[in-house]
Design an enzyme around this catalytic site. Structure first.
Site, PDB file in Angstrom:
ATOM      1  N   SER A 130      21.100 -15.004  34.443  1.00  0.00           N
ATOM      2  CA  SER A 130      22.434 -14.411  34.475  1.00  0.00           C
ATOM      3  C   SER A 130      22.808 -14.060  35.909  1.00  0.00           C
ATOM      4  CB  SER A 130      22.474 -13.149  33.615  1.00  0.00           C
ATOM      5  OG  SER A 130      21.766 -12.114  34.272  1.00  0.00           O
ATOM      6  N   LYS A 131      24.079 -13.733  36.061  1.00  0.00           N
ATOM      7  CA  LYS A 131      24.563 -13.323  37.377  1.00  0.00           C
ATOM      8  C   LYS A 131      23.802 -12.092  37.862  1.00  0.00           C
ATOM      9  CE  LYS A 131      28.780 -11.322  39.090  1.00  0.00           C
ATOM     10  NZ  LYS A 131      28.044 -10.725  40.181  1.00  0.00           N
ATOM     11  N   ARG A 132      23.457 -11.231  36.907  1.00  0.00           N
ATOM     12  CA  ARG A 132      22.732 -10.011  37.280  1.00  0.00           C
ATOM     13  C   ARG A 132      21.369 -10.306  37.892  1.00  0.00           C
ATOM     14  NH1 ARG A 132      22.572  -7.438  32.371  1.00  0.00           N
ATOM     15  NH2 ARG A 132      24.568  -8.365  31.820  1.00  0.00           N
TER      16      ARG A 132
END
Ligand code: GLU
Length: 510
Positions: free
Chosen positions: A262-264
């Protein structure tokens, strides 16, 4: 089955920046198309106006152009199946919705969001299907006159696919093999909404793949659950014979290997998940991109190519042309591909080594200028880069590796001073200065041939003398071969740095 022309499409929804997983999907489509002499289409799936993000489409086009993933047709490229933006194809979809309604493969439903919510509360695991549709407000339960009247009065409605229960649905996937499910588990998905006169993703996707003569649908694993519905839609339209072959690519997993990337994860571990820097118009947030971080497009391509596909050999470095030749869906893995960011850096390192010193010098020029270093001779700069390039993974790292060539040390690494600067060092370096001043040819080999034997002859400690020399010239005990450095900075500057060091280095007494 007769051979069809290979036609694939990359069909992003412009809901934000293109994720690196989406880039991989585009790449695999491209490799497959080019290998088969086929066409690659860019279709923009923008039927969900709620999720539309301005700038996203331009971003996608720019990112894929940067990476060298080229389209034969599509938004911005034109082609005989235009328009390629779904929001411009409303009329087309309406016709196919009517076809399904006329054939009894779909029906009209008036249930409001509130009514559906109430049902969900009332019935555990409620889904709109053969078991429940009989108790809902739709064209199957209401008299035709009432349905017509409601439509005429402008009541909003949706069109749902009528899934017949108990049918076997086979998704014959080129990567996963045959996946069989029973149609009873599927719900009567919404295909069209009168409110905005737009189809949903499912209908538009199938109609366009059919009309655009798409032969293969290569897309991320997250779309696998939709595939049985898509198969049923082809059936409902009577298009089974030209149904594209499916290939669902494995997920990209977190660097730790568990769960979807994910972007996180990128924010947490400090790596980009987007090809280009992205300024989110809604949140105002900026996310880093591979391009701005200093990646070469060919390195990103090579890295992504191997995230989910392998050539069956230990070889790892492949140009786009080689990938086009070698790629195969059969060699794509079913299981997720761990996103090994360090490997991405390694690829960038490898591709930087392929660049000539002159080219790297050109790429480095803006960084040099940013450090107020100007007027460096191009040949000299190339030579400097040749000495250190094997140590870098990004062009910007060249500054750290080369700054001492342009700027004399202003301080000296205390640890190195402690280790290498002995009480006798200044006197020995004075001798070294005298020795260097007498050398005519200051080329690396020539100076080495004088200095090394001198230290040996005198019985000095080679490591201590050479490291003190390096400390004086570089500011710390690191860098390329000592005499390569002195050749480049020249005799005068070498001597000047030695004098400055003798004057300024004051070892602490321990
Ligand atoms: N619009 C979908 C997406 O955003 C396309 C999925 C597909 O390729 O069928 O990925």
């Amino acid at each position: 089955m007769s051979e069809r022309k290979v036609r694939v499409r990359f069909a992003p929804s412009p809901t934000g920046a293109l994720h690196i997983g989406g880039v991989r999907t585009a790449l695999y489509n491209y490799l497959f198309a080019k290998q088969h002499g086929g066409d690659m289409i860019l279709r923009i799936e923008d039927t969900d106006s709620q999720r539309f993000v301005p700038g996203a489409e331009a971003y996608i086009v720019e990112a894929l152009e940067w990476l060298g993933i080229k389209f034969d047709e599509g938004v911005g490229y034109g082609g005989s199946f235009a328009p390629y933006r779904q929001s411009e194809r409303k009329e087309i979809y309406r016709k196919y919705v009517d076809q399904l309604l006329d054939n009894g493969k779909a029906y009209i439903a008036f249930d409001t969001p509130e009514e559906l919510e109430a049902k969900r509360k009332e019935v555990a695991n409620f889904q709109y299907d053969a078991a429940t549709r009989g108790s809902m407000r739709n064209s199957l339960t209401m008299p035709a006159a009432e349905v017509e009247a409601l439509i005429a009065q402008g009541h909003p409605y949706v069109v749902r696919i009528k899934i017949e229960p108990g049918e076997e649905v086979v998704v014959d996937d080129l990567i996963r093999g045959k996946v069989t499910i029973n149609s009873s588990v599927l719900d009567d998905k919404v295909l069209y909404k009168s409110a905005d006169n737009l189809p949903t993703y499912h209908l538009a996707n199938i109609v366009d793949d059919h009309l655009m003569e798409v032969s293969h649908v290569i897309r991320g694993e997250e779309w696998l659950p939709s595939a049985p519905l898509h198969v049923l839609l082809y059936r409902a339209f009577g298009w089974e014979d030209t149904m594209p072959r499916f290939a669902h690519l494995p997920l990209l997993l977190k660097p730790e290997g568990n769960g979807k990337l994910s972007k996180r994860d990128g924010d947490r571990l400090g790596f980009p998940v987007f090809p280009l820097e992205w300024h989110d118009p809604k949140t105002g947030e900026t996310s880093s991109g591979y391009r701005e971080t200093g990646y070469l497009p060919e390195a990103v391509i090579n890295f992504l190519a191997l995230l989910g596909w392998n050539p069956g050999t230990d070889e790892e470095i492949f140009s786009m042309d080689e990938l086009i030749r070698l790629f195969s869906l059969e060699r794509c893995s079913k299981s997720g591909a761990r996103f090994d960011y360090e490997k991405g850096k390694w690829f960038n390192h490898k591709y930087l080594q392929k660049k000539s010193d002159e080219e790297l010098a050109r790429m480095f020029a803006p960084e040099l200028a940013a450090h107020s270093v100007t007027g460096v001779d191009a040949g000299k700069l190339a030579k400097i880069i040749g000495l250190v390039k094997e140590r870098i993974s990004f062009v910007k790292e060249l500054w750290e590796q080369t700054s001492f060539f342009f700027i004399a040390p202003e301080s000296y690494n205390p640890k190195d001073v402690k280790k290498r600067w002995k009480p006798e060092t200044p006197a020995i370096l004075e001798e070294l200065i005298a020795l260097l001043e007498g050398i005519g040819d200051f080329g690396s080999a020539a100076v080495e041939a004088v200095v090394i034997p001198y230290i040996e002859q005198k019985g000095y400690h080679m490591g201590n003398v050479m490291n003190a020399f390096r400390l004086a010239v570089v500011g710390e005990c690191r860098g390329p071969h000592m005499f390569d450095i002195t050749e480049i900075i020249g005799k005068e500057e070498t001597v000047r740095r030695l004098r400055t060091a003798i004057e300024n280095i004051k070892p602490e007494n321990d």
